[in-house]
Design an enzyme around this catalytic site. Structure first.
Site, PDB file in Angstrom:
ATOM      1  N   TYR A 185       0.842  -1.195   0.000  1.00  0.00           N
ATOM      2  CA  TYR A 185       0.000   0.000   0.000  1.00  0.00           C
ATOM      3  C   TYR A 185       0.884   1.254   0.000  1.00  0.00           C
ATOM      4  CZ  TYR A 185      -3.808   3.074   1.420  1.00  0.00           C
ATOM      5  OH  TYR A 185      -4.752   4.069   1.481  1.00  0.00           O
ATOM      6  N   TYR A 188      -5.474   5.742  -7.174  1.00  0.00           N
ATOM      7  CA  TYR A 188      -5.860   5.455  -5.796  1.00  0.00           C
ATOM      8  C   TYR A 188      -7.211   4.778  -5.707  1.00  0.00           C
ATOM      9  CZ  TYR A 188      -5.934   6.131  -0.749  1.00  0.00           C
ATOM     10  OH  TYR A 188      -5.963   5.933   0.619  1.00  0.00           O
TER      11      TYR A 188
END
Lengths: 129, 376
Positions: B284, B328
């Site tokens: 991430y 994102y």
């Protein structure tokens, strides 16, 4: 200076904001483990004790880390950039994120400053000379 | 207990303005995952998703729009980037114990044309002390952690640059990526500051889009179109005092170690592998610093050596170009890329070795992680 949206004092935060208007800093001290805590909440996050006492602190401490904000994510801060937000470890214990006058270093000693806005008072820090 | 695998992945295009309802994006990605796996959508009996504020649609809406005959399992997590690996883990638990057979896990949002999470106000009891003073955007919080992390580990903004450059190299190769202009270290150094130590090149790009995974039993996955990506282990961890809301981090003592430090031992032990066995890491990366911290936290390198590892290229990291490059989708696309790599479907981005892939979800106090392995 722009006028950011004011805080909305509530059951937990009211005494903190009222004290800032009087240029004092108060935090909750746990009746169980004696720790001071921030942000204000109804139980101690170290020992879950619900009882606490609002206690004056002097607002002096050391800078743990910081960021220099260059991009204004809200229009209210467009005239302020670049500005510094520092996470300050108060000598009395808790860590708190505050605007800092000038770029500090790790461990820089800071003292409190009270900045008046329309209807509320902001706690900031200033690096010690 | 039944073994579990991810059998397929689905995406919509990632765009600046989809011009479409989020529910339509979610359904497209979910159906694409079913098609990818070769599974009849009518066999899906579980749906899980996550959202921040009101930026998505509930699982029940997707079940409705996909004409689901009924659900046995549903999860709507009010969590941000910590959620994707956790959702796969929850789905895997349900499937392993027989409470579901085929679960769709998705993230969908108009994250660029709609509400932007980067500057969103999170509900909760910490925000009222941050927002009035101009400490009100997620990049600032992670910047504060990154600043301390670089300081304590002796790394510099050039190590952040190494992450941005390496990720961009993959993004250039990825048709799905939204940032595909080549970037070198000089380009990173010239990128404008956002919140020091982050420059624009250190930050993810918010996008509109959706991404979905289809999770089922390993046994069923073996009969489907794609090679199974076996869920070897999933884990979520938060330490003490994880905060009063998504952005409340002042109750955490150490800004130089994130949740990966807490999750590492349990994750690898339960997967039956060690950090040395990891062939690919899909980590991430809402901001570049999180990659450094997570490489160190997972034990994929020594503390302070993450920038060096990234520069060396010895371990493929974020082969989709990361959230920095691909866009994102709050890390659901990070997990999807892990699936593609295990399956050997990474195309020009494919890692030669892909027996063990680790994925993470989350940046600071809490988060989740997943180990996926090749079948047999």
């Amino acid at each position: 200076m722009n006028t950011p949206a004011p805080p909305e004092p509530d059951h937990d935060s009211g005494p903190f904001w009222v004290a800032l208007d009087e240029e004092r800093i108060v935090l909750q001290r746990c009746a169980g483990c004696d720790r001071l805590r921030f942000p204000p909440i109804g139980r101690c996050p170290w020992c879950r004790e619900p009882r606490s006492t609002w206690t004056p602190v002097d607002g002096r401490g050391r800078v743990y880390s910081w960021t220099v904000v260059h991009h204004a994510f809200e229009p209210a801060f467009a005239d302020d950039v670049p500005y510094v937000v520092a996470t300050v470890d108060l000598d009395d214990g808790p860590r708190i994120a505050l605007r800092c006058a000038g770029v500090p270093d790790f461990g820089t000693r800071v003292s409190p400053a009270f900045v008046r806005h329309d209807g509320w008072t902001e706690l900031r820090v200033v690096p010690d000379a | 207990m039944r073994e579990v695998a991810v059998a397929g992945v689905g995406y919509t295009p990632f765009t600046r303005a989809s011009g479409r309802p989020v529910l339509d994006l979610a359904c497209d990605a979910a159906l694409a995952a079913c098609t990818d796996a070769g599974l009849d959508p009518a066999l899906v009996d579980g749906v899980g998703t996550h959202s921040v504020g009101q930026d998505s649609e509930p699982a029940q809406a997707v079940a409705t729009a996909l004409a689901s005959p009924g659900l046995r399992w549903v999860v709507d997590l009010a969590m941000a980037g910590q959620a994707p690996c956790h959702l796969v883990g929850l789905a895997a638990d349900a499937i392993a114990t027989g409470r579901a057979e085929a679960v769709l896990v998705f993230r969908a949002l108009n994250g660029r044309s709609g509400a932007k999470v980067g500057s969103a106000r999170f509900p909760g009891r910490g925000g009222p002390y941050r927002y009035p003073i101009g400490y009100g955007a997620y990049p600032m919080y992670i910047a504060t952690w990154a600043n301390r992390h670089l300081h304590e580990t002796g790394q510099t903004t050039d190590d952040l640059g190494a992450v941005a450059v390496a990720h961009r190299r993959y993004a250039v190769l990825n048709d799905r990526a939204v940032v595909r202009t080549p970037l070198d270290l000089a380009g990173h150094r010239a990128s404008p500051w956002v919140a020091e130590p982050f420059r624009v090149a250190d930050c993810t790009r918010e996008v509109d889009g959706a991404c979905a995974l289809l999770v089922t039993t390993l046994e069923r996955a073996r009969d489907l179109r794609r090679p199974p990506a076996v869920v070897a282990a999933a884990a979520y961890r938060a330490g003490p005092r994880p905060g009063l809301d998504l952005g409340d981090h002042v109750l955490t003592d150490d800004y130089t170690r994130n949740f990966t430090d807490l999750v590492r031992d349990e994750l690898f032990r339960r997967a039956g592998v060690t950090p040395a066995d990891v062939d690919v890491a899909e980590l991430y990366d809402c901001f570049s610093s999180v990659v450094l911290m997570s490489l160190e936290g997972l034990g994929l390198c020594d503390r302070g050596a993450a920038g060096e590892l990234v520069r060396s290229g010895a371990l493929p990291v974020n082969t989709h170009g990361g959230l920095l490059g691909e866009g994102y989708l709050h890390g659901m696309n990070t997990v999807a890329e892990a699936v593609l790599q295990v399956q050997g479907r990474g195309g020009v981005r494919q890692s030669a070795r892909h027996d063990v892939v680790v994925a993470t979800s989350g940046a600071l106090m809490d988060g989740s992680a997943l180990v996926l392995t090749r079948d047999r």
